[in-house]
Design a protein around this motif. Sequence first.
Motif, PDB file in Angstrom:
ATOM      1  N   ALA A 152      41.014  50.791  39.304  1.00 44.51           N
ATOM      2  CA  ALA A 152      40.574  49.783  38.333  1.00 44.51           C
ATOM      3  C   ALA A 152      40.044  48.545  39.040  1.00 44.51           C
ATOM      4  O   ALA A 152      39.016  47.984  38.639  1.00 44.51           O
ATOM      5  N   ASP A 153      40.732  48.120  40.106  1.00 43.84           N
ATOM      6  CA  ASP A 153      40.243  46.979  40.883  1.00 43.84           C
ATOM      7  C   ASP A 153      38.885  47.289  41.499  1.00 43.84           C
ATOM      8  O   ASP A 153      37.987  46.443  41.513  1.00 43.84           O
ATOM      9  N   GLY A 154      38.712  48.508  42.003  1.00 41.17           N
ATOM     10  CA  GLY A 154      37.436  48.902  42.593  1.00 41.17           C
ATOM     11  C   GLY A 154      36.310  48.908  41.576  1.00 41.17           C
ATOM     12  O   GLY A 154      35.207  48.441  41.851  1.00 41.17           O
ATOM     13  N   VAL A 155      36.585  49.431  40.384  1.00 36.91           N
ATOM     14  CA  VAL A 155      35.584  49.444  39.315  1.00 36.91           C
ATOM     15  C   VAL A 155      35.209  48.012  38.944  1.00 36.91           C
ATOM     16  O   VAL A 155      34.030  47.674  38.837  1.00 36.91           O
ATOM     17  N   ALA A 156      36.205  47.172  38.761  1.00 35.71           N
ATOM     18  CA  ALA A 156      35.963  45.783  38.351  1.00 35.71           C
ATOM     19  C   ALA A 156      35.141  45.029  39.396  1.00 35.71           C
ATOM     20  O   ALA A 156      34.206  44.297  39.050  1.00 35.71           O
ATOM     21  N   LYS A 157      35.445  45.214  40.660  1.00 35.74           N
ATOM     22  CA  LYS A 157      34.681  44.548  41.723  1.00 35.74           C
ATOM     23  C   LYS A 157      33.258  45.101  41.797  1.00 35.74           C
ATOM     24  O   LYS A 157      32.295  44.342  41.922  1.00 35.74           O
ATOM     25  N   ALA A 158      33.126  46.412  41.731  1.00 36.14           N
ATOM     26  CA  ALA A 158      31.799  47.029  41.833  1.00 36.14           C
ATOM     27  C   ALA A 158      30.884  46.579  40.710  1.00 36.14           C
ATOM     28  O   ALA A 158      29.681  46.392  40.913  1.00 36.14           O
ATOM     29  N   LEU A 159      31.441  46.380  39.540  1.00 36.40           N
ATOM     30  CA  LEU A 159      30.630  46.005  38.380  1.00 36.40           C
ATOM     31  C   LEU A 159      30.504  44.500  38.209  1.00 36.40           C
ATOM     32  O   LEU A 159      29.921  44.030  37.234  1.00 36.40           O
ATOM     33  N   GLY A 160      31.061  43.750  39.154  1.00 34.08           N
ATOM     34  CA  GLY A 160      30.932  42.296  39.102  1.00 34.08           C
ATOM     35  C   GLY A 160      31.818  41.641  38.055  1.00 34.08           C
ATOM     36  O   GLY A 160      31.560  40.517  37.637  1.00 34.08           O
ATOM     37  N   LEU A 161      32.870  42.332  37.648  1.00 32.31           N
ATOM     38  CA  LEU A 161      33.775  41.795  36.632  1.00 32.31           C
ATOM     39  C   LEU A 161      34.904  40.976  37.241  1.00 32.31           C
ATOM     40  O   LEU A 161      35.591  40.249  36.533  1.00 32.31           O
ATOM     41  N   SER A 162      35.127  41.156  38.527  1.00 37.08           N
ATOM     42  CA  SER A 162      36.129  40.362  39.230  1.00 37.08           C
ATOM     43  C   SER A 162      35.591  40.055  40.629  1.00 37.08           C
ATOM     44  O   SER A 162      34.709  40.754  41.118  1.00 37.08           O
ATOM     45  N   PRO A 163      36.115  39.011  41.267  1.00 40.01           N
ATOM     46  CA  PRO A 163      35.588  38.627  42.577  1.00 40.01           C
ATOM     47  C   PRO A 163      35.885  39.672  43.640  1.00 40.01           C
ATOM     48  O   PRO A 163      36.837  40.440  43.529  1.00 40.01           O
ATOM     49  N   GLY A 164      35.063  39.684  44.649  1.00 35.77           N
ATOM     50  CA  GLY A 164      35.243  40.618  45.751  1.00 35.77           C
ATOM     51  C   GLY A 164      34.127  41.649  45.770  1.00 35.77           C
ATOM     52  O   GLY A 164      33.244  41.654  44.912  1.00 35.77           O
ATOM     53  N   SER A 165      34.182  42.487  46.756  1.00 30.78           N
ATOM     54  CA  SER A 165      33.157  43.530  46.876  1.00 30.78           C
ATOM     55  C   SER A 165      33.825  44.822  47.304  1.00 30.78           C
ATOM     56  O   SER A 165      34.974  44.834  47.746  1.00 30.78           O
ATOM     57  N   THR A 166      33.090  45.899  47.169  1.00 31.40           N
ATOM     58  CA  THR A 166      33.576  47.212  47.578  1.00 31.40           C
ATOM     59  C   THR A 166      32.476  47.897  48.374  1.00 31.40           C
ATOM     60  O   THR A 166      31.305  47.541  48.274  1.00 31.40           O
ATOM     61  N   THR A 167      32.867  48.889  49.117  1.00 31.47           N
ATOM     62  CA  THR A 167      31.875  49.698  49.828  1.00 31.47           C
ATOM     63  C   THR A 167      31.314  50.732  48.844  1.00 31.47           C
ATOM     64  O   THR A 167      31.871  50.936  47.750  1.00 31.47           O
ATOM     65  N   GLN A 168      30.262  51.373  49.262  1.00 34.66           N
ATOM     66  CA  GLN A 168      29.671  52.422  48.430  1.00 34.66           C
ATOM     67  C   GLN A 168      30.686  53.542  48.172  1.00 34.66           C
ATOM     68  O   GLN A 168      30.785  54.051  47.060  1.00 34.66           O
ATOM     69  N   GLU A 169      31.439  53.897  49.194  1.00 28.23           N
ATOM     70  CA  GLU A 169      32.431  54.964  49.062  1.00 28.23           C
ATOM     71  C   GLU A 169      33.548  54.560  48.095  1.00 28.23           C
ATOM     72  O   GLU A 169      34.001  55.370  47.280  1.00 28.23           O
ATOM     73  N   GLU A 170      34.018  53.316  48.210  1.00 29.71           N
ATOM     74  CA  GLU A 170      35.071  52.836  47.314  1.00 29.71           C
ATOM     75  C   GLU A 170      34.583  52.794  45.871  1.00 29.71           C
ATOM     76  O   GLU A 170      35.325  53.162  44.946  1.00 29.71           O
ATOM     77  N   THR A 171      33.334  52.369  45.683  1.00 30.34           N
ATOM     78  CA  THR A 171      32.760  52.343  44.330  1.00 30.34           C
ATOM     79  C   THR A 171      32.685  53.745  43.755  1.00 30.34           C
ATOM     80  O   THR A 171      33.116  53.984  42.619  1.00 30.34           O
ATOM     81  N   ALA A 172      32.171  54.690  44.533  1.00 29.09           N
ATOM     82  CA  ALA A 172      32.051  56.078  44.062  1.00 29.09           C
ATOM     83  C   ALA A 172      33.426  56.649  43.720  1.00 29.09           C
ATOM     84  O   ALA A 172      33.599  57.304  42.682  1.00 29.09           O
ATOM     85  N   TRP A 173      34.411  56.395  44.576  1.00 27.45           N
ATOM     86  CA  TRP A 173      35.759  56.898  44.331  1.00 27.45           C
ATOM     87  C   TRP A 173      36.342  56.290  43.057  1.00 27.45           C
ATOM     88  O   TRP A 173      36.910  56.995  42.219  1.00 27.45           O
ATOM     89  N   SER A 174      36.212  54.987  42.894  1.00 28.61           N
ATOM     90  CA  SER A 174      36.767  54.296  41.728  1.00 28.61           C
ATOM     91  C   SER A 174      36.137  54.788  40.431  1.00 28.61           C
ATOM     92  O   SER A 174      36.835  55.051  39.448  1.00 28.61           O
TER      93      SER A 174
END
Length: 180
Positions: free
Chosen positions: A144-166
Amino acid sequence: TEAVTLDDVRGFEGAVTAHRLISLVDANEGLPRPEPPFVNRAAELRLLHETYESHVEAARCRTLTLIGSAGLGKSRLVAEFLRRHPHAAVLHSRCPAYGEGSALHPLRDVVGQAVGSSPEDDPAVTVGKIHELLADHPDGALAADGVAKALGLSPGSTTQEETAWSIRICLETLARRGPL
């Protein structure tokens, strides 16, 4: 409109019926747009149904991509398919034109629909709903944290792999509930 018959109109032989505009109808309201008949797509529709039934029967992931020129009837084909499978959960989006917005815009739409959120909602509320959706998954909080960061809903960033996994965890969780 009101009809009036004119006997002498330049360029036309005989009487011509003219109509005077009385009012305008907003294109988004008023008269329903008639749907054209569904023709010459039986094979494609059968393939969609077979793929869907195979997916449901095997409880396995299937991906089907419709490719074709604009106006060919892709949207109509999908609409016909969905009419016959009203119990399937459907998440949809459109990709913005190149250079207009984030590459993850479609995922933002899909996740928002999945959790019952709209773009106007407070991001914190949407993040809470994503956490609720994934609460039963062993890695749900992390996903959920990864999804939120990837979609710009919460601060921070994720890698492409983390986004795909989330996103995968999110979609798998939805798919466990029924056809998606």
